[in-house]
Design an enzyme around this catalytic site. Structure first.
Site, PDB file in Angstrom:
ATOM      1  N   ASN A  14      14.038  15.117  58.470  1.00  0.00           N
ATOM      2  CA  ASN A  14      15.120  16.068  58.724  1.00  0.00           C
ATOM      3  C   ASN A  14      14.636  17.041  59.798  1.00  0.00           C
ATOM      4  O   ASN A  14      13.824  17.921  59.522  1.00  0.00           O
ATOM      5  CB  ASN A  14      15.450  16.799  57.405  1.00  0.00           C
ATOM      6  CG  ASN A  14      16.490  17.882  57.599  1.00  0.00           C
ATOM      7  OD1 ASN A  14      17.107  17.991  58.667  1.00  0.00           O
ATOM      8  ND2 ASN A  14      16.690  18.692  56.567  1.00  0.00           N
ATOM      9  N   LYS A  16      16.292  19.284  61.319  1.00  0.00           N
ATOM     10  CA  LYS A  16      16.965  20.594  61.267  1.00  0.00           C
ATOM     11  C   LYS A  16      17.397  21.025  62.680  1.00  0.00           C
ATOM     12  O   LYS A  16      17.743  20.160  63.478  1.00  0.00           O
ATOM     13  CB  LYS A  16      16.066  21.623  60.566  1.00  0.00           C
ATOM     14  CG  LYS A  16      15.585  21.090  59.209  1.00  0.00           C
ATOM     15  CD  LYS A  16      14.940  22.123  58.327  1.00  0.00           C
ATOM     16  CE  LYS A  16      14.522  21.470  57.014  1.00  0.00           C
ATOM     17  NZ  LYS A  16      13.946  22.400  56.059  1.00  0.00           N
ATOM     18  N   HIS A 100      22.492  19.888  51.865  1.00  0.00           N
ATOM     19  CA  HIS A 100      21.105  20.359  51.921  1.00  0.00           C
ATOM     20  C   HIS A 100      21.066  21.816  51.449  1.00  0.00           C
ATOM     21  O   HIS A 100      22.014  22.578  51.695  1.00  0.00           O
ATOM     22  CB  HIS A 100      20.594  20.245  53.362  1.00  0.00           C
ATOM     23  CG  HIS A 100      19.137  20.571  53.481  1.00  0.00           C
ATOM     24  ND1 HIS A 100      18.676  21.864  53.525  1.00  0.00           N
ATOM     25  CD2 HIS A 100      18.054  19.774  53.520  1.00  0.00           C
ATOM     26  CE1 HIS A 100      17.346  21.846  53.602  1.00  0.00           C
ATOM     27  NE2 HIS A 100      16.946  20.593  53.591  1.00  0.00           N
ATOM     28  N   GLU A 102      19.731  24.423  52.483  1.00  0.00           N
ATOM     29  CA  GLU A 102      19.967  25.447  53.513  1.00  0.00           C
ATOM     30  C   GLU A 102      21.466  25.612  53.746  1.00  0.00           C
ATOM     31  O   GLU A 102      21.959  26.706  54.002  1.00  0.00           O
ATOM     32  CB  GLU A 102      19.229  25.073  54.813  1.00  0.00           C
ATOM     33  CG  GLU A 102      17.735  25.353  54.682  1.00  0.00           C
ATOM     34  CD  GLU A 102      16.844  24.481  55.539  1.00  0.00           C
ATOM     35  OE1 GLU A 102      17.333  23.811  56.468  1.00  0.00           O
ATOM     36  OE2 GLU A 102      15.625  24.453  55.252  1.00  0.00           O
ATOM     37  N   GLU A 181      15.195  18.223  46.020  1.00  0.00           N
ATOM     38  CA  GLU A 181      14.443  19.167  46.827  1.00  0.00           C
ATOM     39  C   GLU A 181      14.443  20.529  46.134  1.00  0.00           C
ATOM     40  O   GLU A 181      15.410  21.303  46.280  1.00  0.00           O
ATOM     41  CB  GLU A 181      15.079  19.306  48.212  1.00  0.00           C
ATOM     42  CG  GLU A 181      15.134  18.012  48.998  1.00  0.00           C
ATOM     43  CD  GLU A 181      15.207  18.277  50.491  1.00  0.00           C
ATOM     44  OE1 GLU A 181      14.287  17.875  51.207  1.00  0.00           O
ATOM     45  OE2 GLU A 181      16.177  18.912  50.932  1.00  0.00           O
ATOM     46  N   GLY A 187       9.803  24.125  53.030  1.00  0.00           N
ATOM     47  CA  GLY A 187       9.260  24.924  54.121  1.00  0.00           C
ATOM     48  C   GLY A 187       8.253  25.966  53.679  1.00  0.00           C
ATOM     49  O   GLY A 187       7.910  26.870  54.441  1.00  0.00           O
ATOM     50  N   SER A 227       7.964  20.290  51.385  1.00  0.00           N
ATOM     51  CA  SER A 227       6.551  20.336  51.790  1.00  0.00           C
ATOM     52  C   SER A 227       5.833  19.000  51.627  1.00  0.00           C
ATOM     53  O   SER A 227       4.660  18.968  51.237  1.00  0.00           O
ATOM     54  CB  SER A 227       5.826  21.472  51.052  1.00  0.00           C
ATOM     55  OG  SER A 227       6.417  22.723  51.370  1.00  0.00           O
TER      56      SER A 227
HETATM   57  P1  PGA Z   1       9.977  20.700  54.476  1.00  0.00           P
HETATM   58  O1  PGA Z   1      11.589  20.544  54.462  1.00  0.00           O
HETATM   59  O2  PGA Z   1       9.412  19.299  54.444  1.00  0.00           O
HETATM   60  O3  PGA Z   1       9.682  21.404  55.776  1.00  0.00           O
HETATM   61  O4  PGA Z   1       9.602  21.478  53.272  1.00  0.00           O
HETATM   62  C1  PGA Z   1      12.217  19.581  53.655  1.00  0.00           C
HETATM   63  C2  PGA Z   1      13.709  19.649  53.811  1.00  0.00           C
HETATM   64  O5  PGA Z   1      14.246  20.748  54.011  1.00  0.00           O
HETATM   65  O6  PGA Z   1      14.393  18.611  53.741  1.00  0.00           O
END
Ligand code: PGA
Length: 270
Positions: A14, A16, A100, A102, A181, A187, A227
């Site tokens: 992803n 982003k 997602h 976010e 997730e 993140g 992560s």
């Molecule tokens: P990350 O993000 O691997 O940077 O923790 C995962 C995601 O948001 O899908």
């Protein structure tokens, strides 16, 4: 390892809101080349910003999927800034992420709008990666299972999927996936332990089983996200209900994504 006879592991990067069009195209080609040896045991894809989807789908070889980070549930109309499942299908996109965290936090996505999006993607025969997961306070207050159950039940209720077998026409690559997730792991550099993730995945599969059928629940790939790095992907893939990963930060650099896919492939082929 996940049930490889039923579920080929899926790893999706992803991206982003990152990369210029030039670096997206160059990195996509680089990743395609680097991960080709893994394609026998893994399905691999990336999710760039929507502006870059068409460029990448035109450069797409056999083994790389290209996913949208979002989709709207209506086919067309006055929805400024959105694009529909039919428009994604027109440019040969593999599927889309839905809800997602976010977008749940910043764009008011709910379980109901997620269900409407799932329905729109299903109607076009596109792949679905439905994102679920709890916040830290939900985990700490003991409501993890309640949160996951309503994320799945409400979205499936709103989606009103009629023909689940349409997702499962290819052996081992069901096109309906769930990404677990935990919000606190995204993140932050603080991944869930493989035991925490396996427990949540097992619970998600049991929810699917009671809401759909055990045959369908056994085919759905449940990806872990939060992560994920080259150093920890193996321990996740080794778990019986973890069928791949949704990877943010570690998918941006082609060498790191290659290392992550290589480690997943090695574990999966054991
Ligand atoms: P990350 O993000 O691997 O940077 O923790 C995962 C995601 O948001 O899908």
């Amino acid at each position: 390892m996940g049930q490889s006879n039923l579920r080929k592991p899926l790893i999706v990067g992803n991206w982003k809101m990152n990369k210029s069009i030039c670096s997206a195209e160059a990195d996509f080609l680089d990743i395609s080349r680097r991960t080709r040896p893994c394609a026998k045991v893994l399905e691999i894809g990336v999710a760039p910003v929507s502006l870059h989807l068409s460029t990448l789908t035109q450069r797409r070889g056999q083994h790389m999927g290209v996913f949208s980070q979002n989709v709207h549930w209506e086919a067309e109309g006055a929805f400024t800034g959105e694009c529909s499942a039919r428009m994604l299908k027109d440019i040969n996109v593999t599927g889309a992420l839905v809800a997602h965290s976010e977008r749940r936090q910043m764009n008011a996505e709910t379980n109901i709008t997620a269900g409407q999006k799932i329905r729109a993607l299903a109607d076009q025969g596109l792949g679905i990666i439905y994102c679920v997961g709890e916040t830290l306070s939900e985990r700490e207050s003991g409501t993890l299972e309640q949160v996951l159950r309503s994320q799945i039940a409400e979205a499936l209720g709103a989606a009103q999927l009629r023909d689940l077998s349409a997702f499962c026409s290819h052996p081992r690559t069901c096109t309906f996936s769930i990404a677990y997730e935990p919000v606190w792991a995204i993140g932050t550099g603080k991944a869930a332990t493989e035991k925490e993730a396996q427990q949540a995945h097992r619970f998600i599969r049991s929810c699917l089983e009671s809401l759909t059928s055990s045959a369908f629940a056994e085919r759905v790939r449940i990806l872990y996200g939060g992560s994920v790095k080259p150093a920890n992907i193996g321990s996740f893939i080794r778990q019986s209900d973890i069928d791949g990963a949704l990877v943010g930060g570690a998918s941006l650099d082609p060498a790191s994504f290659e290392a992550l896919c290589a480690s997943a492939a090695e574990t999966a082929s054991f």
